[in-house]
Design an enzyme around this catalytic site. Structure first.
Site, PDB file in Angstrom:
ATOM      1  N   THR A   7       3.139 -16.475 -26.662  1.00  0.00           N
ATOM      2  CA  THR A   7       2.558 -16.780 -26.786  1.00  0.00           C
ATOM      3  C   THR A   7       2.279 -17.091 -28.065  1.00  0.00           C
ATOM      4  OG1 THR A   7       0.182 -16.885 -26.653  1.00  0.00           O
ATOM      5  CG2 THR A   7       0.963 -14.722 -27.130  1.00  0.00           C
ATOM      6  N   ASN A   9      -0.598 -17.633 -29.451  1.00  0.00           N
ATOM      7  CA  ASN A   9      -1.952 -17.318 -29.396  1.00  0.00           C
ATOM      8  C   ASN A   9      -1.701 -16.587 -30.529  1.00  0.00           C
ATOM      9  OD1 ASN A   9      -4.946 -17.447 -29.496  1.00  0.00           O
ATOM     10  ND2 ASN A   9      -4.824 -19.182 -28.147  1.00  0.00           N
ATOM     11  N   ASP A  68      -0.909 -19.638 -19.197  1.00  0.00           N
ATOM     12  CA  ASP A  68      -1.804 -20.154 -18.977  1.00  0.00           C
ATOM     13  C   ASP A  68      -2.773 -19.931 -18.711  1.00  0.00           C
ATOM     14  OD1 ASP A  68      -1.209 -23.009 -20.606  1.00  0.00           O
ATOM     15  OD2 ASP A  68      -0.994 -23.958 -18.096  1.00  0.00           O
ATOM     16  N   THR A  69      -3.726 -20.780 -19.270  1.00  0.00           N
ATOM     17  CA  THR A  69      -4.648 -21.180 -19.097  1.00  0.00           C
ATOM     18  C   THR A  69      -6.020 -21.974 -19.105  1.00  0.00           C
ATOM     19  OG1 THR A  69      -5.558 -18.493 -20.061  1.00  0.00           O
ATOM     20  CG2 THR A  69      -7.396 -19.443 -20.030  1.00  0.00           C
TER      21      THR A  69
HETATM   22  P1  ITT Z   1       0.108 -20.399 -25.713  1.00  0.00           P
HETATM   23  O1  ITT Z   1       0.128 -21.843 -24.771  1.00  0.00           O
HETATM   24  O2  ITT Z   1       0.908 -20.431 -27.252  1.00  0.00           O
HETATM   25  O3  ITT Z   1      -0.151 -19.106 -25.034  1.00  0.00           O
HETATM   26  P2  ITT Z   1      -2.440 -22.394 -25.995  1.00  0.00           P
HETATM   27  O4  ITT Z   1      -3.357 -21.212 -27.178  1.00  0.00           O
HETATM   28  O5  ITT Z   1      -1.727 -23.197 -26.048  1.00  0.00           O
HETATM   29  O6  ITT Z   1      -1.272 -20.957 -26.227  1.00  0.00           O
HETATM   30  P3  ITT Z   1      -3.284 -22.115 -23.775  1.00  0.00           P
HETATM   31  O7  ITT Z   1      -2.181 -23.754 -22.942  1.00  0.00           O
HETATM   32  O8  ITT Z   1      -3.352 -20.931 -22.264  1.00  0.00           O
HETATM   33  O9  ITT Z   1      -3.509 -21.742 -24.750  1.00  0.00           O
HETATM   34  O10 ITT Z   1      -4.325 -22.357 -23.188  1.00  0.00           O
HETATM   35  C1  ITT Z   1      -5.499 -23.468 -22.702  1.00  0.00           C
HETATM   36  C2  ITT Z   1      -6.902 -24.046 -23.887  1.00  0.00           C
HETATM   37  O11 ITT Z   1      -7.629 -23.274 -22.709  1.00  0.00           O
HETATM   38  C3  ITT Z   1      -7.019 -24.164 -25.467  1.00  0.00           C
HETATM   39  O12 ITT Z   1      -7.878 -24.903 -25.713  1.00  0.00           O
HETATM   40  C4  ITT Z   1      -7.125 -22.507 -25.071  1.00  0.00           C
HETATM   41  O13 ITT Z   1      -8.328 -22.678 -26.624  1.00  0.00           O
HETATM   42  C5  ITT Z   1      -8.070 -22.402 -24.090  1.00  0.00           C
HETATM   43  N1  ITT Z   1      -8.520 -20.964 -23.374  1.00  0.00           N
HETATM   44  C6  ITT Z   1      -7.495 -20.106 -23.352  1.00  0.00           C
HETATM   45  N2  ITT Z   1      -7.715 -19.416 -23.343  1.00  0.00           N
HETATM   46  C7  ITT Z   1      -9.545 -19.182 -23.393  1.00  0.00           C
HETATM   47  C8  ITT Z   1     -10.059 -17.859 -23.052  1.00  0.00           C
HETATM   48  O14 ITT Z   1      -9.560 -16.955 -23.633  1.00  0.00           O
HETATM   49  N3  ITT Z   1     -11.369 -18.356 -23.994  1.00  0.00           N
HETATM   50  C9  ITT Z   1     -11.580 -19.602 -24.171  1.00  0.00           C
HETATM   51  N4  ITT Z   1     -10.535 -20.638 -24.220  1.00  0.00           N
HETATM   52  C10 ITT Z   1      -9.499 -20.562 -24.023  1.00  0.00           C
END
Ligand code: ITT
Length: 191
Positions: A7, A9, A68-69
């Site tokens: 990640t 992040n 991925d979230t």
């Molecule tokens: P990596 O791909 O490098 O892991 P990223 O920030 O791009 O980091 P994601 O693609 O998983 O992470 O995130 C998708 C979106 O969802 C992004 O806008 C995040 O800020 C948000 N997000 C992910 N996890 C979250 C959480 O626990 N709480 C609030 N928002 C979240």
């Protein structure tokens, strides 16, 4: 045991480090010398998590995992979902994303939503998937300074505070990522 968490992040890295404690040593991408953004062009969370883990495995050969979230809102047919990071713009503009979400839900009574995390693990060259979900609702305005992303708008079921109003421990205990990563940790401990 050493394992790479794929990640970029820093918030995610902190959260996951807290969940796994000293059960295994998490290595960050920076520590592997990988600084570029990993492409996330798949149509599902699972596909993107796997793509991120494969990207790292192909370059380092190390055991690794990625998450991925997505925020899935019932009244929006599951949107923004896999497009959560790029909801308002092609960049990664959290403020614009939250504004757009509030706009789309203006006047909408059903504010039910869930965060869903897919974690992909590559271990000894084999691939595994884990999922974590937390149900909740979208607040009508932002509350709190903690967390990241959509946290100031998400109120988990059974609470009257957003994730951004909770401590990291409190969020991790019930969150999508906490749940998925505890499944991962359990799997690794039982190897
Ligand atoms: P990596 O791909 O490098 O892991 P990223 O920030 O791009 O980091 P994601 O693609 O998983 O992470 O995130 C998708 C979106 O969802 C992004 O806008 C995040 O800020 C948000 N997000 C992910 N996890 C979250 C959480 O626990 N709480 C609030 N928002 C979240």
């Amino acid at each position: 045991m050493k394992i790479v968490f794929a990640t970029n992040n820093a918030h995610k890295l902190d959260e996951v480090r807290q969940v796994v404690g000293d059960k295994f040593a998490l290595v960050s991408l920076r520590e592997c010398g990988i600084v570029e953004d990993i492409p996330e062009n798949e149509p599902t969370l699972e596909g993107n998590a796997l793509a991120k883990a494969r990207y790292i495995y192909e370059r380092t050969g190390a055991d690794c995992f990625a998450d991925d979230t997505g925020l899935e809102v019932d009244a929006l047919g599951g949107e923004p979902g896999v497009r959560s990071a790029r909801y308002a713009t092609d960049g990664h503009d959290d403020e614009a994303n939250k504004r757009l979400l509030l706009e789309r839900l203006q006047g909408v009574e059903n504010r039910a939503a869930q965060f869903r995390t897919a974690v992909a693990l590559i271990m000894g060259g084999k691939e595994y998937l884990f999922e974590g979900i937390v149900r909740g609702r979208i607040a009508t305005e932002q509350h709190g300074e903690g967390g990241f992303g959509y946290d100031p708008l998400f109120v988990p079921e059974g609470y009257d505070r957003t994730f951004a109003q909770m401590s990291a421990e409190e969020k991790n205990a019930i969150s999508h990522r906490g749940r998925a990563v505890r499944k991962l940790a359990e799997f690794l401990q039982n190897l």
